[in-house]
Design an enzyme around this catalytic site. Structure first.
Site, mmCIF file in Angstrom:
data_model
loop_
_atom_site.group_PDB
_atom_site.id
_atom_site.type_symbol
_atom_site.label_atom_id
_atom_site.label_comp_id
_atom_site.label_asym_id
_atom_site.label_seq_id
_atom_site.Cartn_x
_atom_site.Cartn_y
_atom_site.Cartn_z
ATOM 1 N N ASN A 156 0.792 -1.237 0.000
ATOM 2 C CA ASN A 156 0.000 0.000 0.000
ATOM 3 C C ASN A 156 0.825 1.288 0.000
ATOM 4 O OD1 ASN A 156 0.498 -0.968 2.692
ATOM 5 N ND2 ASN A 156 -0.791 0.687 3.420
ATOM 6 N N GLU A 252 5.123 -4.250 12.066
ATOM 7 C CA GLU A 252 4.190 -3.143 11.843
ATOM 8 C C GLU A 252 2.977 -3.742 11.156
ATOM 9 O OE1 GLU A 252 4.693 0.122 12.672
ATOM 10 O OE2 GLU A 252 6.614 -0.369 13.571
ATOM 11 N N CYS A 286 -2.894 1.441 6.696
ATOM 12 C CA CYS A 286 -2.920 0.850 8.041
ATOM 13 C C CYS A 286 -3.501 1.795 9.076
ATOM 14 C CB CYS A 286 -1.518 0.405 8.447
ATOM 15 S SG CYS A 286 -0.322 1.736 8.450
HETATM 16 P P1 NAP Z 1 0.551 -9.060 3.535
HETATM 17 O O1 NAP Z 1 -0.296 -9.915 2.696
HETATM 18 O O2 NAP Z 1 0.696 -9.400 4.969
HETATM 19 O O3 NAP Z 1 1.984 -9.015 2.814
HETATM 20 C C1 NAP Z 1 3.002 -8.164 3.253
HETATM 21 C C2 NAP Z 1 4.343 -8.706 2.802
HETATM 22 O O4 NAP Z 1 4.589 -9.927 3.498
HETATM 23 C C3 NAP Z 1 4.402 -9.065 1.319
HETATM 24 O O5 NAP Z 1 5.695 -8.787 0.840
HETATM 25 C C4 NAP Z 1 4.148 -10.559 1.330
HETATM 26 O O6 NAP Z 1 4.669 -11.209 0.198
HETATM 27 C C5 NAP Z 1 4.899 -10.959 2.581
HETATM 28 N N1 NAP Z 1 4.471 -12.202 3.227
HETATM 29 C C6 NAP Z 1 3.216 -12.661 3.367
HETATM 30 N N2 NAP Z 1 3.231 -13.829 4.059
HETATM 31 C C7 NAP Z 1 4.531 -14.095 4.355
HETATM 32 C C8 NAP Z 1 5.196 -15.168 5.029
HETATM 33 N N3 NAP Z 1 4.526 -16.187 5.572
HETATM 34 N N4 NAP Z 1 6.537 -15.140 5.119
HETATM 35 C C9 NAP Z 1 7.242 -14.115 4.591
HETATM 36 N N5 NAP Z 1 6.662 -13.084 3.936
HETATM 37 C C10 NAP Z 1 5.320 -13.059 3.833
HETATM 38 O O7 NAP Z 1 0.059 -7.533 3.506
HETATM 39 P P2 NAP Z 1 -0.364 -6.640 2.266
HETATM 40 O O8 NAP Z 1 -1.690 -7.097 1.781
HETATM 41 O O9 NAP Z 1 0.742 -6.466 1.311
HETATM 42 O O10 NAP Z 1 -0.536 -5.233 3.041
HETATM 43 C C11 NAP Z 1 -1.637 -4.920 3.777
HETATM 44 C C12 NAP Z 1 -1.431 -5.088 5.267
HETATM 45 O O11 NAP Z 1 -0.282 -4.392 5.708
HETATM 46 C C13 NAP Z 1 -2.587 -4.509 6.059
HETATM 47 O O12 NAP Z 1 -2.934 -5.368 7.107
HETATM 48 C C14 NAP Z 1 -2.018 -3.208 6.596
HETATM 49 O O13 NAP Z 1 -2.666 -2.713 7.745
HETATM 50 C C15 NAP Z 1 -0.622 -3.595 6.863
HETATM 51 N N6 NAP Z 1 0.239 -2.416 6.931
HETATM 52 C C16 NAP Z 1 0.746 -2.032 8.139
HETATM 53 C C17 NAP Z 1 1.509 -0.872 8.233
HETATM 54 C C18 NAP Z 1 2.096 -0.416 9.539
HETATM 55 O O14 NAP Z 1 3.052 0.362 9.485
HETATM 56 N N7 NAP Z 1 1.581 -0.829 10.680
HETATM 57 C C19 NAP Z 1 1.764 -0.117 7.078
HETATM 58 C C20 NAP Z 1 1.213 -0.540 5.870
HETATM 59 C C21 NAP Z 1 0.457 -1.694 5.809
HETATM 60 P P3 NAP Z 1 3.742 -11.523 -1.098
HETATM 61 O O15 NAP Z 1 3.383 -10.197 -1.653
HETATM 62 O O16 NAP Z 1 4.622 -12.324 -1.967
HETATM 63 O O17 NAP Z 1 2.553 -12.274 -0.581
#
Ligand code: NAP
Length: 481
Positions: A156, A252, A286
């Protein structure tokens, strides 16, 4: 495929390498393939880690002035190509061009802050003589690099959230391997190019692309990796934490942030901030506002004004200057949001506006009368949907705000300082904004959540701290000195 956006190499320790297997990068606007990037294998990850291990020595030996110079040059390089970066963010992701430009400016700020923090990597003297028997000792601690960091980032904020890993890692003298979200790798590659052009020694940085399902385990379980700095969803965060073993974790994670609007608030400000906070990046944020608790005396007026403002939102082509909101990252995500809203409606929720999907687009949606048991009140929507709830007084709003597993940030609109302080004290969050929505952040502040929203804090100074360790030095003096 557009010719300007094809980028087929990933960065393995300073070398741009291709792979036979590739992954399509798709513009969610029309599902067009805009680039192909390598699908890294487990062997590629092993190689990146081997290179990274060598990179740790190189990174740690960079003097403070060299780190500052590299970070400053990288920021300058990006600044000169502001439009290219913004265009890349807007094409590969969900953001409109106006939203993308803001992200580029923030990324430059994040890297400049990292240069400043490299200068401020201080320790302090320790009064060993406070301990009887230690009168003849003097010493201090200083901060040394943690070593090899794996940074995993979400889709995002495909540029600035990567900058929040690379900048502090370099400032602290570490080597770093970035695995960007598979759907948005292009901004991360451009950022890596900025660091290569800025003279970052080879082997200090790798950016590898590949599906987490294939390469995730190798990245997070390898014993040479000393820290995983993860930004993403709670499920992925938990899966990583279970597998990682003994290494430092920065997490995060997500949220479903609350905002409270009390009767004495400036309604115009509250409506504007909450609309923006709810629909920024099509709600894929987020910090995005998900739940709004409004005191009963202003509930009707606030609701009418919010709905009217929401209906003004122009949804469409991300690259057009006048567009306020683009698509979700994929059609699948838009279908997921549609299902959450429809399930809530079946349980009795009222949809005041929006509630419609076309392809990857979901219209900005305002819901009310949402039953507490519906999934949409408890989980993170991560889409352009906001829930309004009428409350009698502040305590009820605080209780409802806290009744979820998340706690990233919150907002409260009031001109009563005592009410504001009650909220500050009682709300279970990592940050609370008074007279603004939860969606406020600068890159220098400590940022992170409580409960399921995360572990540790980002924000450049705080990340540099997390990415370094204190080493104690103690001199035992001879009785003659
Ligand atoms: P996501 O599905 O959790 O993926 C995030 C990253 O993690 C991607 O690079 C993904 O790779 C990787 N990943 C997923 N499962 C993994 C595993 N088991 N082992 C290693 N890597 C793994 O999240 P998203 O859909 O990209 O982003 C949305 C989420 O991020 C929301 O929940 C949002 O709130 C959160 N977020 C939090 C913050 C904060 O600072 N607190 C900021 C922004 C976003 P792939 O793409 O290859 O699946």
């Amino acid at each position: 495929m557009t010719s300007t956006m094809v980028m087929q190499s990933m960065l393995l320790g300073g070398e741009w390498v291709t792979s036979e297997r590739t992954i399509d990068v798709i513009d969610p606007k029309n599902a067009e393939v805009i680039a192909k990037v390598p699908a890294a294998s487990v062997e590629d990850v092993k190689r990146a880690i081997e290179i990274g291990i060598e990179g740790t020595k190189i990174a740690a030996s960079l003097s403070t002035h060299e780190r500052i110079s590299i970070l400053t040059k990288a920021a300058n390089w990006i600044e000169k190509r502001h439009d290219l970066f913004a265009d890349t963010i807007a094409k590969e992701g969900s953001k409109t061009i106006r939203e993308a430009r803001k992200e580029v400016s923030r990324c430059i700020q994040t890297i400049r802050l990292s240069a400043e923090e490299a200068r401020r990597l201080h320790g302090e003297t320790i009064s060993f003589d406070q301990m009887p028997g230690s009168e003849d000792r003097v010493g201090y601690y200083y901060r040394f690099p943690i070593g090899l960091i794996v940074a995993i980032t979400p889709f995002n904020d495909p540029l600035n959230l990567v900058a929040h890993k690379i900048g502090p890692a370099i400032a602290g003298g570490n080597a770093v391997i970035v695995k960007p979200a598979t759907v948005t790798p292009l901004s991360a590659f451009l950022l890596a190019e900025a660091f290569m052009e800025a003279g970052l020694p080879k082997k200090v940085l790798s950016v590898i692309t590949g599906n987490a399902s294939e390469i995730g385990d190798e990245l997070v379980t390898h014993p040479a990796v000393r820290m995983i700095s993860f930004t993403g969803g709670v499920n992925a965060g938990e899966a990583i934490a279970k597998k990682a073993g003994l290494k430092k974790l920065g997490m995060e994670l997500g949220s479903n942030s609350p905002c409270i609007v009390l009767e004495d608030a400036n309604l115009e400000d509250a409506v504007e901030a909450i609309t923006s906070g709810s629909f920024w990046a099509a709600g894929q944020n987020c910090l995005g506002v998900q739940r709004v608790y409004i005191q009963e005396g202003i509930y009707e007026t606030f609701t009418n004004q919010l709905v009217a403002r929401t209906k003004q939102y122009r949804v469409g082509d991300k690259l057009l200057e006048e567009t306020d909101m683009g698509p979700l990252i994929t059609e699948k995500e838009a279908i997921r949001v549609e299902r959450l809203v429809n399930d809530a409606r079946k349980l009795g929720a009222t949809c005041l506006c929006g509630g419609e999907r076309f392809s990857a687009y979901y219209m900005p949606t305002v819901l009310t009368n949402v039953p507490a048991e519906s999934e949409i009140t408890r989980e993170e929507i991560f889409g352009p949907v906001v829930l309004l709830d009428c409350v009698k007084e502040l305590d009820e709003a605080i209780e409802k705000s806290n009744a979820v597993q998340y706690g990233l940030q919150a907002g409260i609109f009031t001109n009563d300082i005592n009410q504001a302080f009650r909220a500050i004290k009682s709300m279970d969050v990592g940050g609370i904004m008074i007279n603004d929505s939860s969606d406020y952040r600068i890159d220098a502040m400590p940022f992170g959540g409580v409960k399921q929203s995360g572990l540790g804090r980002e924000g450049v100074q705080f990340s540099v701290h997390e990415m370094t360790e204190p080493k104690v030095v103690c001199f035992k003096l001879s009785k003659y000195s």
